[in-house]
Design a protein around this motif. Structure first.
Motif: not given
Length: 103
Positions: A18-34, A36-47
């Motif tokens: 379970v600890a490894e599953l939680v660690q993977r989920a935390t890493d994946q969520i962190t990567r997903l948020v980063r 998404e923020l990178t894509m949002a920044r690129a979209e706002m720059t274009a707009k």
């Protein structure tokens, strides 16, 4: 550390702790948020670039309109000055005030 079963290393199996599953989920969520923020920044720059170009074109059009209006007024004034006789275009001469008659 237990040996992982063969196959995709990101795929959890029944014996993954379970600890490894939680660690993977935390890493994946962190990567997903980063990501998404990178894509949002690129979209706002274009707009922002598109909005800046639009604002520049609008300002240029407004200046062109102001110059066109001023040119139209100057054309009307010069045309009227060319076709109107001077007597119509100027104020009539003022008469001196009448002298009161002696009593």
């Amino acid at each position: 550390m237990p040996e992982r079963p063969s196959g995709n290393p990101g795929t959890p199996s029944a014996d993954t702790p379970v600890a490894e599953l939680v660690q993977r989920a935390t890493d994946q969520i962190t990567r997903l948020v980063r990501d998404e923020l990178t894509m949002a920044r690129a979209e706002m720059t274009a707009k922002g670039k598109r909005a800046g170009i639009g604002a520049g074109l609008l300002g240029g059009g407004a200046m062109l309109g102001i110059f066109a209006g001023a040119t139209a007024v100057a054309t009307i004034v010069l045309t009227l000055a060319a076709i109107m006789p001077d007597a119509v275009a100027t104020e009539p001469a003022r008469r001196p005030p009448a002298r009161p008659s002696p009593p």
